[in-house]
Design a protein around this motif. Structure first.
Motif, mmCIF file in Angstrom:
data_model
loop_
_atom_site.group_PDB
_atom_site.id
_atom_site.type_symbol
_atom_site.label_atom_id
_atom_site.label_comp_id
_atom_site.label_asym_id
_atom_site.label_seq_id
_atom_site.Cartn_x
_atom_site.Cartn_y
_atom_site.Cartn_z
ATOM 1 N N GLY A 209 67.879 67.387 31.284
ATOM 2 C CA GLY A 209 66.209 67.027 30.568
ATOM 3 C C GLY A 209 65.654 65.728 30.528
ATOM 4 O O GLY A 209 67.268 65.445 29.743
ATOM 5 N N GLY A 210 65.332 65.653 30.657
ATOM 6 C CA GLY A 210 64.352 64.311 30.097
ATOM 7 C C GLY A 210 63.930 64.050 28.875
ATOM 8 O O GLY A 210 64.237 65.418 28.437
ATOM 9 N N PRO A 211 63.396 63.027 28.361
ATOM 10 C CA PRO A 211 63.503 63.200 26.677
ATOM 11 C C PRO A 211 61.996 63.950 26.108
ATOM 12 O O PRO A 211 61.605 64.033 25.198
ATOM 13 N N ASP A 212 61.450 63.981 27.755
ATOM 14 C CA ASP A 212 59.691 64.667 26.764
ATOM 15 C C ASP A 212 59.793 66.391 27.431
ATOM 16 O O ASP A 212 60.590 67.046 27.752
ATOM 17 N N ILE A 213 59.548 66.798 26.511
ATOM 18 C CA ILE A 213 58.853 68.834 25.987
ATOM 19 C C ILE A 213 57.660 68.859 26.343
ATOM 20 O O ILE A 213 56.911 68.029 25.936
ATOM 21 N N LEU A 214 56.359 69.585 27.596
ATOM 22 C CA LEU A 214 55.384 69.150 28.024
ATOM 23 C C LEU A 214 55.311 70.734 28.329
ATOM 24 O O LEU A 214 56.074 70.774 28.586
ATOM 25 N N ARG A 215 53.624 70.618 28.061
ATOM 26 C CA ARG A 215 53.476 71.414 29.083
ATOM 27 C C ARG A 215 52.976 71.477 30.591
ATOM 28 O O ARG A 215 52.809 70.235 30.852
ATOM 29 N N TYR A 216 52.923 72.461 31.660
ATOM 30 C CA TYR A 216 53.074 71.898 32.689
ATOM 31 C C TYR A 216 51.317 71.756 33.085
ATOM 32 O O TYR A 216 51.203 70.536 34.073
ATOM 33 N N GLY A 217 50.528 71.331 31.780
ATOM 34 C CA GLY A 217 49.220 71.345 32.480
ATOM 35 C C GLY A 217 49.051 70.045 32.003
ATOM 36 O O GLY A 217 48.473 68.898 32.446
ATOM 37 N N GLN A 218 49.514 69.533 30.927
ATOM 38 C CA GLN A 218 50.279 68.764 30.340
ATOM 39 C C GLN A 218 50.558 67.098 31.387
ATOM 40 O O GLN A 218 50.081 66.029 31.452
ATOM 41 N N MET A 219 51.509 67.804 32.079
ATOM 42 C CA MET A 219 51.949 67.147 33.188
ATOM 43 C C MET A 219 50.771 66.697 34.497
ATOM 44 O O MET A 219 51.087 65.473 34.441
ATOM 45 N N MET A 220 50.444 67.470 34.882
ATOM 46 C CA MET A 220 49.563 67.410 35.920
ATOM 47 C C MET A 220 48.468 66.323 34.696
ATOM 48 O O MET A 220 48.084 65.061 35.968
ATOM 49 N N ASN A 221 48.081 66.443 33.915
ATOM 50 C CA ASN A 221 47.120 65.270 33.434
ATOM 51 C C ASN A 221 47.872 63.846 33.250
ATOM 52 O O ASN A 221 47.046 63.012 32.901
ATOM 53 N N GLY A 222 49.048 63.795 32.652
ATOM 54 C CA GLY A 222 50.057 62.880 32.466
ATOM 55 C C GLY A 222 50.087 62.050 34.167
ATOM 56 O O GLY A 222 50.108 60.942 34.253
ATOM 57 N N TYR A 223 49.914 62.786 34.967
ATOM 58 C CA TYR A 223 50.421 62.085 35.985
ATOM 59 C C TYR A 223 48.238 61.546 36.703
ATOM 60 O O TYR A 223 47.817 60.269 37.123
ATOM 61 N N ALA A 224 47.509 62.005 36.002
ATOM 62 C CA ALA A 224 46.534 61.713 36.198
ATOM 63 C C ALA A 224 45.652 60.433 35.497
ATOM 64 O O ALA A 224 45.559 59.911 36.094
ATOM 65 N N VAL A 225 46.555 60.043 34.781
ATOM 66 C CA VAL A 225 46.291 58.898 33.784
ATOM 67 C C VAL A 225 47.407 57.790 34.845
ATOM 68 O O VAL A 225 46.669 56.686 34.836
ATOM 69 N N GLU A 226 48.224 58.260 34.941
ATOM 70 C CA GLU A 226 49.451 57.200 36.008
ATOM 71 C C GLU A 226 48.419 56.639 36.813
ATOM 72 O O GLU A 226 48.834 55.844 37.322
ATOM 73 N N ALA A 227 48.197 57.708 37.913
ATOM 74 C CA ALA A 227 47.045 57.781 38.801
ATOM 75 C C ALA A 227 45.915 56.740 39.336
ATOM 76 O O ALA A 227 45.358 56.503 40.006
ATOM 77 N N GLY A 228 45.640 57.064 37.793
ATOM 78 C CA GLY A 228 44.122 56.476 37.441
ATOM 79 C C GLY A 228 42.943 57.263 37.714
ATOM 80 O O GLY A 228 41.888 56.503 38.110
#
Length: 507
Positions: A209-228
């Motif tokens: 696995g990668g270095p981050d443990i996130l909730r699925y909702g956090q993954m969605m909003n992490g994408y939102a930040v990177e996508a502007g």
């Protein structure tokens, strides 16, 4: 590292299609076992590998494929939601394990799935069972258990991207609060390749696995930040059952229901590493493992550059027709419906071809977009792929590419393309587009072919027949007009450049 003779199963899939060129770069000889060699026609590494045609459940084909092989990559999984897929997967794993042991294979590497202890979904149970069968084969086996894979074109990334892009507010199932340990596709490939160097006494499963443990909702909003995008409010609703959630994903994303079901079933659990024993045997990649936000950033950059190596779309949709279009003489004695259109154009053949090869996706189909959209939504409602899969590259096609609800079945670049329908229809359907030189211009041609299944197929053709005069007629007209428009613009640009004392090549 010693060069090995390696067999890759699943070479036409998302991970396998990226693994093969990296193995070749490291000096390994690669053989692939594929059901349809035609899917490899346009991949850049096709001439650098040996190809064996066959199915994992066929002992003869598997025995031939593992002959003189040092290591086998097992990268095949069923994504069907129904049927005896688990029995079929177990049989295939047993066949590969037995043949590998008999042939003296020294290593099997299998990409499995992170899973919790206790009850599992049917798909996760099958993934675990396949790993055990391969380990029990007697061939030293490494099972790499990964969670959500993040990379351009991965099904998990596309689901996150589409849900976040489309919905300003997300009513979501309770599993958005589950903990996920995503891993970048580059790190999955790193571990797969590193597994070849493990000593023969190592034969077991490892969590990766990668270095981050996130909730699925956090993954969605992490994408939102990177996508502007602004972060999305998410409401966890207990009424969203896995079945209902898969219907929701099917409707608002390009992910078909057949694929959404196993993905969502796996999200019902926390998917995090239980152990990190792989770290004792395999050092981290240079620069360390890739964080989630970085993986998203890299995936978005690949999409912007049109550099998506492989996609979840590369695998045919379960239940889609796979037979090649019969040759015209074979139609004798069979019911077949066709719609044939031809147009002459002042544009050169290469200009018309550019329009043909760039059709679909964001550009659309050059006729009656509302009709195409409605047909796409109708296909989605019955669990089909719909019209929103788009295309892998904005301008170039390859044999085997998904193109909205079509699959590129045959490609003669510069001349013609044959598309096979993967939408839900009571029969088999193809669409062919092509261009030929004609005098100082060209001749554009298109042909729709439909083989009906019984009375429902015949009634379906009669029902859509009135639309063909609009849809197919408009497509032929608009493609020719667009080619001539592009040719005229190029000519004007060239004249302007010449008038300014600059050649087009020097602009």
């Amino acid at each position: 590292m010693t060069a090995l003779h390696v067999l890759v199963t699943g070479a036409t899939g998302y991970i396998g299609g990226r693994l093969v060129p990296r193995l070749l770069e490291r000096g390994h000889r690669v053989r692939v076992l594929v059901r349809s060699p035609l899917k490899l026609t346009d991949v850049p590494w096709r001439d650098d590998v040996e190809v064996v045609e066959g199915d994992l459940g066929d002992p003869g084909a598997v025995a031939e494929s593992v002959r003189d092989i040092d290591a086998v990559y097992y990268l095949v999984h069923s994504m069907r939601a129904t049927g005896d897929f688990d029995d079929e997967e177990a049989h295939a794993a047993q066949t590969v394990g037995d043949a590998s042991a008999a042939a003296g294979v020294r290593r099997i590497v299998y990409l499995g799935a992170l899973h919790p202890d206790g009850p599992l979904s049917r798909h996760l149970r099958s993934r675990v069972a396949v790993g055990r069968i391969l380990i029990d084969s007697g061939v030293p086996t490494v099972v790499l258990q990964a969670g959500v894979v993040i990379g351009s074109g991965s099904a998990s990334f596309e689901m996150i991207r589409q849900l976040t892009d489309v919905l300003p507010y997300m009513p979501a199932p309770r599993w958005v609060r589950n903990r996920i340990q995503p891993i970048a596709v580059r790190d999955v490939l790193y571990y797969l390749i590193a597994a070849l160097d493990l000593p023969p006494e190592v034969s077991r499963a490892f969590d990766i696995g990668g270095p981050d443990i996130l909730r699925y909702g956090q993954m969605m909003n992490g994408y939102a930040v990177e996508a502007g995008l602004r972060q999305r409010p998410i409401a966890s609703l207990p009424v969203f059952t896995p079945w209902l959630a898969s219907q929701w994903v099917n409707l608002v994303t390009p992910i078909p229901r057949a694929l959404a079901v196993p993905i969502i079933e796996s999200l019902q659990y926390d998917c995090v590493r239980h152990e990190s024993d792989i770290d004792k045997l395999v050092p981290p990649p240079d620069g360390g493992l890739t964080g989630y936000r970085t993986a998203v950033r890299l995936a978005l950059a690949k999409m912007r550059d049109g550099a998506i190596e492989t996609s979840w779309q590369d695998a045919s949709v379960s239940g889609a027709p796979s037979d090649p279009l019969p040759s015209d003489p074979d139609w004798s004695g069979h019911t077949v419906y066709t719609d044939i259109r031809e147009r002459t154009s002042r544009a050169a053949p290469e200009e018309v071809w550019r329009v043909i090869e760039g059709i679909g996706g964001e550009r659309g189909w050059y006729s009656f977009p509302l009709a195409w959209a409605l047909r796409g939504w109708a296909d989605k409602l019955v669990g089909g792929v719909g019209l929103r899969r788009g295309r892998r590259h904005a301008d170039l096609l390859q044999t085997g590419d998904a193109l909205d609800w079509w699959r590129v079945e045959r490609l003669e670049r510069g001349r013609s393309v044959r598309l096979r329908a993967e939408m839900r229809v009571p029969g088999r359907a193809w669409l062919e587009l092509g261009v030929l030189p004609a005098g100082e211009g060209s001749r554009y041609w298109q042909r729709a072919v439909f083989f009906p299944h019984g009375l429902p197929g015949r009634l379906y053709w009669l029902a859509v027949l009135p639309f063909h005069g609009v849809v197919f007629e408009g497509m032929a007209n608009r493609i020719v007009v667009e080619a001539e428009r592009v040719a005229t613009n190029r000519s004007v640009d060239a004249d302007e450049a010449t008038g300014a004392g600059v050649t087009p090549e020097g602009r």
